[in-house]
Scaffold this motif. Structure first.
Motif, PDB file in Angstrom:
ATOM      1  N   TYR A  35     -11.885  15.728 -14.060  1.00 41.97           N
ATOM      2  CA  TYR A  35     -11.117  14.551 -13.647  1.00 41.97           C
ATOM      3  C   TYR A  35     -12.057  13.565 -12.941  1.00 41.97           C
ATOM      4  O   TYR A  35     -12.793  13.955 -12.043  1.00 41.97           O
TER       5      TYR A  35
ATOM      6  N   THR B 108     -11.324  11.809  -2.472  1.00 39.95           N
ATOM      7  CA  THR B 108     -12.139  10.905  -1.673  1.00 39.95           C
ATOM      8  C   THR B 108     -11.283   9.712  -1.252  1.00 39.95           C
ATOM      9  O   THR B 108     -10.217   9.479  -1.810  1.00 39.95           O
TER      10      THR B 108
ATOM     11  N   LYS C 188     -12.597 -12.367 -10.730  1.00 42.04           N
ATOM     12  CA  LYS C 188     -13.392 -11.878 -11.859  1.00 42.04           C
ATOM     13  C   LYS C 188     -12.916 -12.463 -13.182  1.00 42.04           C
ATOM     14  O   LYS C 188     -13.651 -12.497 -14.158  1.00 42.04           O
TER      15      LYS C 188
ATOM     16  N   LEU D  41     -10.057   6.047  -1.197  1.00 40.69           N
ATOM     17  CA  LEU D  41     -10.111   5.027  -2.247  1.00 40.69           C
ATOM     18  C   LEU D  41     -11.152   3.967  -1.880  1.00 40.69           C
ATOM     19  O   LEU D  41     -11.286   3.582  -0.720  1.00 40.69           O
ATOM     20  N   ARG D  42     -11.859   3.536  -2.897  1.00 39.03           N
ATOM     21  CA  ARG D  42     -12.891   2.518  -2.673  1.00 39.03           C
ATOM     22  C   ARG D  42     -12.271   1.170  -2.340  1.00 39.03           C
ATOM     23  O   ARG D  42     -11.186   0.856  -2.817  1.00 39.03           O
TER      24      ARG D  42
ATOM     25  N   PHE E 294     -19.100   5.820 -14.871  1.00 38.21           N
ATOM     26  CA  PHE E 294     -18.427   5.375 -13.649  1.00 38.21           C
ATOM     27  C   PHE E 294     -17.832   3.998 -13.922  1.00 38.21           C
ATOM     28  O   PHE E 294     -18.455   3.158 -14.557  1.00 38.21           O
ATOM     29  N   ASP E 295     -16.603   3.793 -13.444  1.00 34.85           N
ATOM     30  CA  ASP E 295     -15.929   2.530 -13.742  1.00 34.85           C
ATOM     31  C   ASP E 295     -15.199   2.013 -12.503  1.00 34.85           C
ATOM     32  O   ASP E 295     -14.281   2.661 -11.993  1.00 34.85           O
ATOM     33  N   ASP E 296     -15.618   0.857 -12.073  1.00 39.23           N
ATOM     34  CA  ASP E 296     -14.992   0.178 -10.934  1.00 39.23           C
ATOM     35  C   ASP E 296     -13.506  -0.075 -11.161  1.00 39.23           C
ATOM     36  O   ASP E 296     -12.740  -0.186 -10.212  1.00 39.23           O
TER      37      ASP E 296
ATOM     38  N   SER F 214      -4.151  14.741  -5.281  1.00 40.32           N
ATOM     39  CA  SER F 214      -5.134  14.316  -6.276  1.00 40.32           C
ATOM     40  C   SER F 214      -6.402  15.142  -6.127  1.00 40.32           C
ATOM     41  O   SER F 214      -6.752  15.561  -5.033  1.00 40.32           O
ATOM     42  N   ILE F 215      -7.043  15.365  -7.264  1.00 39.84           N
ATOM     43  CA  ILE F 215      -8.273  16.135  -7.249  1.00 39.84           C
ATOM     44  C   ILE F 215      -9.419  15.300  -6.675  1.00 39.84           C
ATOM     45  O   ILE F 215     -10.285  15.801  -5.984  1.00 39.84           O
ATOM     46  N   ALA F 216      -9.383  14.015  -6.980  1.00 32.24           N
ATOM     47  CA  ALA F 216     -10.411  13.116  -6.445  1.00 32.24           C
ATOM     48  C   ALA F 216     -10.019  12.769  -5.007  1.00 32.24           C
ATOM     49  O   ALA F 216      -9.509  11.698  -4.734  1.00 32.24           O
TER      50      ALA F 216
ATOM     51  N   ASP G  63     -11.291   1.832 -12.435  1.00 34.45           N
ATOM     52  CA  ASP G  63     -10.438   3.006 -12.244  1.00 34.45           C
ATOM     53  C   ASP G  63     -10.714   3.535 -10.839  1.00 34.45           C
ATOM     54  O   ASP G  63     -11.812   4.012 -10.546  1.00 34.45           O
ATOM     55  N   SER G  64      -9.714   3.453  -9.959  1.00 27.90           N
ATOM     56  CA  SER G  64      -9.941   3.802  -8.548  1.00 27.90           C
ATOM     57  C   SER G  64     -10.264   5.279  -8.360  1.00 27.90           C
ATOM     58  O   SER G  64     -10.769   5.678  -7.323  1.00 27.90           O
ATOM     59  N   THR G  65      -9.980   6.122  -9.354  1.00 30.04           N
ATOM     60  CA  THR G  65     -10.295   7.543  -9.226  1.00 30.04           C
ATOM     61  C   THR G  65     -11.526   7.939 -10.045  1.00 30.04           C
ATOM     62  O   THR G  65     -11.835   9.123 -10.170  1.00 30.04           O
ATOM     63  N   SER G  66     -12.219   6.937 -10.591  1.00 30.50           N
ATOM     64  CA  SER G  66     -13.464   7.214 -11.304  1.00 30.50           C
ATOM     65  C   SER G  66     -14.496   7.703 -10.288  1.00 30.50           C
ATOM     66  O   SER G  66     -14.566   7.193  -9.170  1.00 30.50           O
ATOM     67  N   ILE G  67     -15.263   8.718 -10.673  1.00 30.24           N
ATOM     68  CA  ILE G  67     -16.197   9.302  -9.714  1.00 30.24           C
ATOM     69  C   ILE G  67     -17.634   8.968 -10.112  1.00 30.24           C
ATOM     70  O   ILE G  67     -18.033   9.095 -11.266  1.00 30.24           O
TER      71      ILE G  67
END
Lengths: 485, 101
Positions: free
Chosen positions: A192, B64, B74, B66-67, A230-232, B60-62, A234-238
C-alpha cells in the motif's frame, strides 16, 4: 508474424529494441486478435484505431530508450484515461469521459506504451467473478462456462487469451491475485502506497492498490518498476527508494526463510490445494530456502473485518455519484428524489448491497460495534504479520481455496462468493505486497496459484522467490482459441 | 467486555439505511436486501469472539502524518473541463431541480 502474440512482454521489448519487429506489427497483431475475441467480453472500450495511429507515430520516430517502446497495452476500466471513456463497469459512469489521466497509466505512456483499450471488471471492482459488471460478465478463455475471477476479470481474460501482452489491475481484497490464479497468469499486489491511487476510481481507499498482471514474473518486475512511483497527488503515496526490480531479479533465494501459516489450512481445504501447497514448499526447499511453520492467529477474522471496512469506505467514496456533476442522472420530483432515483438505477445490486452495509456500520448506534471493532481487529491482523516477519522473510500460501468456478455458481450466495478471497484479503488489510503465480492444475485441468506474501516494500524479495519457483514449477498451460471462429 | 448485539435487520432498518444512503428501495427489493444483510451480518458477528478492549483501531496502513503542500496554483481555467461531464445541457453551471420554493 503470427508468433507476435506468443512473445511475452520482455521478449517484445527486446525484439522491438533490436528492430526485429515494429510497433505497428505488434499493435496490428493484438488489434486483430482482440477484434476476433469479442465473445470473451473482456473489453469495455476499444481504442484500436488510435492505437494503430500511435504505433505508426512511434515507428516513424522511435525512442528505444523507453522501457515499453511502442508496446500496446489494455488496462482495467477503473483507471481514468484522459478523453477516453472510463466507466468502472457501472451504469452510473457509462458516459463519463475523464479530463485527466491516472498516474499509473501516465507512467505506462511515459515509457512508450500505447493504450489498446479499457478492460471489463466487476462494477466498481466489487466482485470476485466479473459477473457484477453493467456490461455483462466476462468469459474465461479456459472454458466457456468459467468465470475469469474478479474483480480484474477482463484483465485476466484478455491477458490469458493473449489480447494484450500485459495489463494492470487493481486489488482491494484479491482482485489482481485471484483472477491471475484462475487464469494461470502472474498477478502482483504491491505494498500500500507504492503505486499512486490518483485517477483510479475509488472503492476502499485504505485497501486499493494498482498492480501488474503478466504472463511471467520477469514481466511483472518490469511493469512494477514502471508503475510504482511517489506521487504528490495521492496523500497516501509513500516516498521510498524504489529499486530497479528487473535489474535485481534473481533466482538465488538460498537461505531465505519462508513461513507456512497453519491457520491457512482452512476447514474443508481440498486435497488438491493441500498438494499444491506441499509442492510449493518442496520447490522452495529445492531452491535452498528454509521452510518454517508460523502462526497468524487472527486469520479467520480477516474476511468479516474486510466486509465491514471495505463497504464502509465504499459507501463514503460512492457518495459522490449523485447525478449532479457527472455520470448518469435520473430526473426526480425534487433534489432528494433525483439523488435516490439516480443512485437506485445507476448502481447494480452488489454495489448497492455494499453501500448499504457500509452505511449501516457507520450509522449512529452501530459505529462502535462494527466499524471501530473492525478497525481494532485489523490492527490484530497486522500485528500477526509483524510478529511472523520477525522470524521469516516471506510467507507461502495458496492464492485461492479452489480453481475457477462456473458462471452463476456463486452469484446468489454473497458469503460463499466472499469466501473466495480468504487467502488474499489479510494481505490488503495489512498493506503488504503479495504475488500469485501459476503452480499447477486441478483434476479438471484448471489452473491453481500459489501466493507469496512479503514484508512492506519488499517486492524485490517476493519477486525473486516467485522467479525461482517459476523456474522450478515450469508451468505449461496451453489455451486453445475455441472462441475464435 | 464482549459486545453482543441482537442482529436482525428488519424492513424498517432497511428503509432507514436506504434513506441514509439515498438509494430508493421498493418493498420487494427491501425484503431481499434484508435477507442478504442478515446472512452477511450473521457471518460478521464472529468478530465478537475477540476481546479488543485494549486494542488501538487501525484506520490506515500509511500511518504517517498527512503531507502538507504549498498553497499554489497548479492549474487554471478548468471551468470548461469541470463542466464537461455535467448531465445537464447547461454549459455554465451544474443544474439541479429547484431546491428553494
Amino acid at each position: 508474424m503470427s508468433d507476435i502474440i506468443n512473445f511475452n512482454l520482455s521478449e517484445l521489448v527486446l525484439n522491438i529494441k533490436n528492430k526485429k519487429i515494429s510497433s505497428t506489427e505488434i499493435t496490428k497483431a493484438y488489434v486483430e486478435r482482440s477484434d476476433k475475441s469479442k465473445h470473451l467480453n473482456s473489453y469495455n472500450e476499444e481504442t484500436f484505431d488510435e492505437a494503430l495511429k500511435k504505433a505508426n507515430e512511434f515507428d516513424s520516430k522511435p525512442d528505444f530508450n523507453k522501457m515499453l517502446p511502442g508496446i500496446p497495452i489494455a488496462v482495467k476500466d477503473l483507471f481514468c484515461t484522459k478523453n477516453i471513456k472510463t466507466t468502472a463497469s457501472s451504469k452510473i459512469l457509462d458516459n463519463f469521459i475523464p479530463t485527466y489521466e491516472s498516474t499509473v497509466t501516465q507512467n505506462l505512456w511515459n515509457q512508450g506504451a500505447i493504450l489498446l483499450g479499457k478492460l471489463n471488471c466487476d462494477e466498481f471492482a466489487m466482485g470476485s467473478s466479473n459477473e457484477t459488471s453493467y456490461f455483462g460478465n466476462v468469459i474465461s478463455p479456459i472454458d466457456k462456462n468459467l468465470v475469469p475471477g474478479g474483480s480484474s476479470g477482463g484483465s485476466a481474460s484478455a491477458l490469458a487469451a493473449k489480447l494484450t501482452p500485459a495489463t494492470i489491475g487493481t486489488d482491494t481484497g484479491g482482485s489482481i491475485r485471484q483472477p491471475a490464479s484462475f487464469t494461470g497468469t502472474v498477478g502482483l499486489k504491491p505494498t500500500y502506497g507504492s503505486c499512486s491511487r490518483y485517477g483510479i476510481v475509488a472503492f476502499a481507499s485504505s485497501l486499493d492498490q494498482a498492480g501488474p498482471m503478466t504472463r511471467n514474473v520477469k514481466d511483472s518486475a518490469l511493469m512494477l518498476e514502471i508503475i510504482s512511483s511517489f506521487d504528490d497527488k495521492d496523500s497516501t503515496s509513500i516516498n521510498f527508494k524504489r529499486p530497479n526490480y528487473t535489474k535485481d531479479l534473481s533466482i538465488n533465494i538460498k537461505g531465505k526463510k519462508i513461513g507456512i501459516p497453519k491457520e491457512y489450512r482452512v476447514d474443508g481445504m481440498s486435497k488438491e490445494i493441500e498438494n499444491l501447497w506441499e509442492n510449493g514448499k518442496n520447490y522452495l526447499k529445492d531452491c535452498g530456502a528454509e521452510i518454517i511453520d508460523i502462526s497468524l492467529p487472527h486469520t479467520k477474522f480477516a474476511l468479516p473485518t474486510y466486509y465491514i471496512v471495505a463497504p464502509a469506505e465504499a459507501s463514503s467514496n460512492l457518495a459522490r455519484y449523485d447525478g449532479v456533476k457527472y455520470g448518469f442522472r435520473n430526473e426526480g420530483e425534487n433534489l432528494i428524489d433525483m439523488y435516490e432515483k439516480t443512485r437506485s438505477e445507476g448502481f447494480g445490486d452488489e454495489v448497492k448491497r455494499r453501500i448499504m452495509i457500509g452505511t449501516y456500520v457507520l450509522s449512529s448506534g452501530y459505529y462502535d460495534a462494527y466499524y471501530l471493532k473492525a478497525q481494532k481487529v485489523r490492527r490484530l491482523i497486522k500485528n500477526d504479520f509483524d510478529n511472523a516477519f520477525q522470524s521469516v522473510d516471506a510467507i507461502l500460501t495458496p492464492s485461492t481455496p479452489s480453481s475457477a468456478f462456473k458462471i452463476g455458481e456463486k452469484l446468489n450466495d454473497p458469503v460463499s462468493m466472499y469466501l473466495n478471497d480468504i487467502f488474499t484479503v489479510p494481505v490488503n488489510l495489512a498493506g503488504l505486497p503479495g504475488i500469485s503465480i501459476p503452480a499447477g492444475l486441478d483434476k479438471k485441468g484448471y489452473p491453481l496459484g500459489l501466493q507469496i506474501i512479503g514484508k512492506a516494500f519488499d517486492e524485490q524479495n517476493i519477486l525473486n522467490i516467485a522467479y525461482s519457483m517459476e523456474d522450478k514449477i515450469n508451468f505449461k498451460f496451453d489455451i486453445k482459441d475455441w472462441w475464435i471462429k | 467486555m464482549v459486545f453482543k448485539y441482537h442482529m436482525t435487520i428488519d424492513l424498517k432498518t432497511i428503509k432507514h439505511i436506504s434513506k441514509l444512503s439515498r438509494i430508493s428501495v421498493d418493498d420487494k427489493k427491501a425484503k431481499k436486501l434484508a435477507d442478504d444483510l442478515n446472512s452477511i451480518f450473521k457471518w460478521i458477528e464472529q468478530l465478537n469472539e475477540l476481546n479488543t478492549e485494549k486494542v488501538d483501531p487501525l484506520s490506515s496502513i500509511a500511518e504517517t502524518k498527512l503531507r502538507l503542500r504549498k498553497d499554489e496554483i497548479k492549474s487554471e481555467n478548468t471551468r470548461e473541463e469541470i463542466l464537461k461531464n455535467s448531465p445537464d445541457e447547461n454549459k455554465d453551471f451544474f443544474v439541479v431541480p429547484k431546491v428553494v420554493e
